[in-house]
Design an enzyme around this catalytic site. Structure first.
Site, PDB file in Angstrom:
ATOM      1  N   HIS A  91       0.821  -1.214   0.000  1.00  0.00           N
ATOM      2  CA  HIS A  91       0.000   0.000   0.000  1.00  0.00           C
ATOM      3  C   HIS A  91       0.853   1.261   0.000  1.00  0.00           C
ATOM      4  O   HIS A  91       0.444   2.280  -0.534  1.00  0.00           O
ATOM      5  CB  HIS A  91      -0.942   0.012   1.202  1.00  0.00           C
ATOM      6  CG  HIS A  91      -2.111  -0.901   1.023  1.00  0.00           C
ATOM      7  ND1 HIS A  91      -2.035  -2.248   1.280  1.00  0.00           N
ATOM      8  CD2 HIS A  91      -3.371  -0.672   0.593  1.00  0.00           C
ATOM      9  CE1 HIS A  91      -3.208  -2.803   1.018  1.00  0.00           C
ATOM     10  NE2 HIS A  91      -4.037  -1.868   0.597  1.00  0.00           N
ATOM     11  N   GLY A  92       2.002   1.197   0.614  1.00  0.00           N
ATOM     12  CA  GLY A  92       2.829   2.399   0.609  1.00  0.00           C
ATOM     13  C   GLY A  92       4.083   2.234   1.424  1.00  0.00           C
ATOM     14  O   GLY A  92       4.158   1.391   2.324  1.00  0.00           O
TER      15      GLY A  92
END
Lengths: 319, 487
Positions: free
Chosen positions: B317-318
């Site tokens: 996701h990041g």
């Protein structure tokens, strides 16, 4: 297949016509339209522009967002320089391009312009605000452009949807808000301004005990606004109009937090501005007790003090 | 281009109409060009990055198919390295630099570039292609344009669903005709997705942002309310996007995989992951969890697999510790579920909860929701300093109201309504309830089908009211980006 496509297209168009037509119809035939023309703050441009058109040169024209609307006493300037004053300030989000185009054609030799744009002002501002003003004052369409057709359609759509929501709210509540300078709550409405264009509706209103903190975005930049102001200054210089910039008023409590970014913006101004700048940001930082309801908005007392400072700086600069 | 932007209002019908007007043999390039235009509205130069991975994977697929033995494996590794390399460079370089700097950031140069939009999505989709070719489940696509379209197909290009080649590529070969029922069904799905995004998610965001923008000013109830709302905001935001993507594809005759299946009705965390972002969770299951041994390993290895896969999912996701914590937390939940399986069964037996299925199910759903919502705190606070994030977690249950405070309107107004009016708060809650009722009805039968069986007058009335409600209740101040676009 063709029959199905035709059937689909017809139904889709009909549904769009019914739904979007309802919204457009409500916008065009708004039963409260006349009432809004009399009361809307945006419609105050009609009165301000009329004064701007009618004043003979030499005159002093003030242009900025609401910090000038709240924070200037035009009478004091008028007395100090023995020239008529018009305060054209309404809202920062019209953008410098729009605001300067608004006053340009009405300026002549001997006139003076004082710009006092807020730290967060941008060149283009909010297109929707301008479209809304255009509804009350069609001439406003001469003062703005848009980047592309999608932006124009998008902004128009938003204006219409907002108008539709407001209409529904009014119908459901079965009441229309009334405004008065003498009451203790109203602020933004057409009649909220004095003859010179200064906002006076808040004079009776209690000030907020705590002025909400403003946060200027780290990425804030005055670059695009400076380009507009420089172009405006160069154009005005040729026809003998004096142009100055003075800093917006700002609440002390927020200034402590935003000092760094304000210093950065000031550096931008000093580096690129062709026009004379009156004072420095600290000159226009006011204790919170002189602020009305937000960092840029002064009380009556605050406005008087600030105006005196502007007068002093202007006189000093002229000497 | 955002699905909720004015540009898309023009883009979609133009692309779709021309698509149906063209002969089948010409449609692929039209869709490819349209997808390029769609992507280039974000940042045109990033099309080159996409182009690079497309070329690498296209040839990798062909070479994998032609080769045997070690060579076959090498071509796969080359393709994976290229894809993961691009992803790692753009997404994780700065994260690594900051981690290495250990606070002394002045002596390290942070790379100044914007993350290519949807990079994690199309990279994973591209990787699934070469893996499937390697496994022999998919023939290498010889038509370069169609392969490029597989990666770039605009409905799912920037935020999924992360498709598998077996599902999408064959559909590009099928001749799609204008099917009235299918087109209207797709449009209805798009409308529902847009409603979830603009009306529900963006409205809930007003409440959520108020607390999460200045978290240190809040304790207890406001954090709980904002986190509760965020749980639904992110669901409506992401599933809204997926609905629009699926609907857009459906109008043109393509069937994309379902990405959400009423996740907040899950009775366990493992069920939640079978219902939430299905295309990503199955990706991790098929390409990471199972190759690691999945469940068919020893107990501790199984725990490791769960923890590792979910931590990786967080990292996907990041490049941020918050996402890693969020993923790891879900991994721990799943390990916890395995570890506590026997004691939980024992308690259930003792309390005879299984005799009251409704109560039992409600308890299970509630506990699952609370666990998921708690983890969302880390997800939502991803851009905050870690100290602020810990403030949110550590102050979740501090300064809780007394009973008399709960009866005080001023208290409720500030702490529960978060300063919004009672109408605005009730509207937000009402919209969540409305959405869940729709989900509940859809258990057995699609609402779209249900509406289609009604008389034309009722159908048109429903359409009209729905569209007008969309405009009346929608939050239109400026088109808010979809949360998952940043991934």
């Amino acid at each position: 297949m063709n029959k199905k496509v035709q059937q689909f297209s017809l139904k889709a168009c009909l549904l769009l016509f019914l739904t979007l037509g309802s919204i457009e119809g409500a916008y065009r035939f708004d039963p409260f339209g006349k009432h809004d023309l009399k009361t809307s703050y945006k419609a105050a441009i009609i009165d301000k522009y009329k004064r701007l058109e009618n004043l003979k040169s030499p005159k002093i024209v003030l242009i900025a967002g609401s910090n000038f609307a709240y924070g200037i006493n035009s009478q004091l300037i008028e007395q100090a320089f023995q020239q008529p004053v018009v305060n054209m300030a309404l809202h920062y989000d019209y953008g410098t391009d729009f605001m300067l185009k608004q006053i340009s054609p009405q300026l002549h030799t001997g006139d003076t312009v004082i710009m006092g744009f807020e730290y967060i002002v941008e060149s283009k501002g909010n297109l929707g605000e301008k479209i809304q003003m255009m509804k009350y004052f069609p001439k406003a369409k001469e003062w703005f452009t848009y980047d592309n057709i999608f932006q124009f359609i998008g902004a128009n759509s938003l204006v219409r949807v907002s108008a539709f929501k407001l209409l529904l709210e009014r119908i459901l509540k079965q009441e229309v808000t009334t405004f008065s300078v003498s009451d203790t709550t109203s602020i933004f409405f057409r009649g909220a301004l004095n003859e010179s264009g200064d906002l006076i509706s808040h004079h009776n209103n209690p000030r907020l005990k705590v002025i909400p903190r403003a946060v200027i975005n780290d990425k804030a930049s005055l670059d695009s606004a400076i380009v507009d102001m420089n172009a405006f200054y160069s154009k005005m210089k040729k026809i003998g109009v004096k142009v100055y910039y003075t800093y917006p008023s700002y609440a002390e409590s927020s200034y402590q937090f935003d000092k760094k970014i304000i210093e950065k913006l000031d550096k931008q101004l000093k580096k690129h501005a062709l026009f004379p700048i009156l004072g420095k940001p600290e000159d226009f930082v006011f204790v919170d007790s002189l602020c009305q309801d937000m960092v840029y908005h002064l009380t009556k007392n605050g406005a008087d003090i600030r105006t005196q400072k502007v007068i002093e700086l202007l006189k000093k600069n002229d000497n | 281009m955002l699905f909720n932007s004015i540009e898309f209002v023009f883009f979609f019908p133009v692309v779709t109409i021309i698509y149906f007007l063209l002969q089948h043999k010409h449609r692929w390039w039209w869709l490819l060009v349209s997808s390029c235009v769609f992507y280039m509205t974000f940042k045109p130069e990033y099309l080159l990055i996409l182009g690079f991975t497309i070329i690498v994977d296209y040839y990798a697929g062909i070479l994998i198919e032609k080769s045997e033995g070690k060579r076959r494996r090498w071509f796969l590794i080359m393709s994976l390295v290229a894809n993961i390399g691009v992803l790692a460079f753009f997404k994780y370089t700065n994260f690594v630099i900051v981690a290495l700097a250990q606070g002394d950031i002045a002596h390290y140069k942070i790379l100044d570039f914007v993350l290519p939009i949807g990079l994690s999505f199309h990279t994973f989709q591209a990787m699934s292609y070469t893996i499937e070719v390697f496994r022999g489940n998919q023939k290498a696509e010889k038509h370069f344009g169609l392969y490029a379209l597989y990666v770039m197909f605009y409905p799912q290009l920037v935020a999924g669903p992360i498709e598998r080649p077996q599902n999408v590529l064959p559909q590009f070969y099928q001749v799609q005709t204008f099917d009235y029922q299918r087109v209207t069904s797709g449009l209805k799905l798009m409308a529902w997705g847009l409603f979830k995004k603009v009306v529900i998610a963006d409205r809930l965001a007003l409440f959520v942002n108020k607390v999460y923008d200045t978290p240190t000013q809040y304790e207890g109830v406001p954090i709980i309310v904002a986190t509760f709302f965020f749980s639904f905001q992110i669901y409506c935001d992401f599933s809204g996007y997926s609905d629009i993507a699926l609907g857009t594809a459906e109008v043109m005759g393509f069937k994309l995989m379902k990405n959400f299946d009423r996740p907040y009705f899950s009775k366990s965390i493992s069920e939640f992951w079978r219902r939430w972002h299905i295309s990503l969770s199955t990706w991790f299951r098929d390409y990471l969890y199972i190759p690691l041994g999945g469940n068919r390993v020893g107990v501790y290895r199984r725990y490791f697999n769960l923890f590792f896969v979910f931590t990786m999912s967080g990292l996907w996701h990041g490049a941020n510790w918050n996402y890693i914590i969020w993923g790891a937390l879900h991994g721990l939940y799943l390990i916890g579920a395995v570890v506590t399986q026997k004691p939980r069964s024992f308690i259930n037996e003792k309390l005879q909860l299984t005799k009251f299925p409704f109560v039992f199910k409600t308890i299970q759903i509630s506990i699952t929701f609370v666990l998921v919502a708690f983890a969302w705190i880390f997800f939502r606070a991803s851009y905050l300093e870690m100290s602020w994030c810990w403030h949110l977690v550590s102050h979740l249950f501090t300064n809780l109201p007394t009973f008399s405070e709960l009866l005080n309107f001023d208290y409720v107004s500030q702490n529960v309504f978060l300063g919004f009016t009672i109408f605005e708060f009730c509207l937000a809650v009402g919209l969540i309830i409305f959405m869940e009722i729709v989900h509940y009805i859809q258990r057995d039968k699609s609402i779209r089908q249900l509406i289609a069986t009604k008389s034309p007058v009722i159908r048109w009335a429903v359409y009209y009211v729905f569209i007008m409600l969309f405009f009346i209740l929608g939050v239109f101040d400026k088109p808010a980006q979809f949360i998952y676009f940043q991934f």
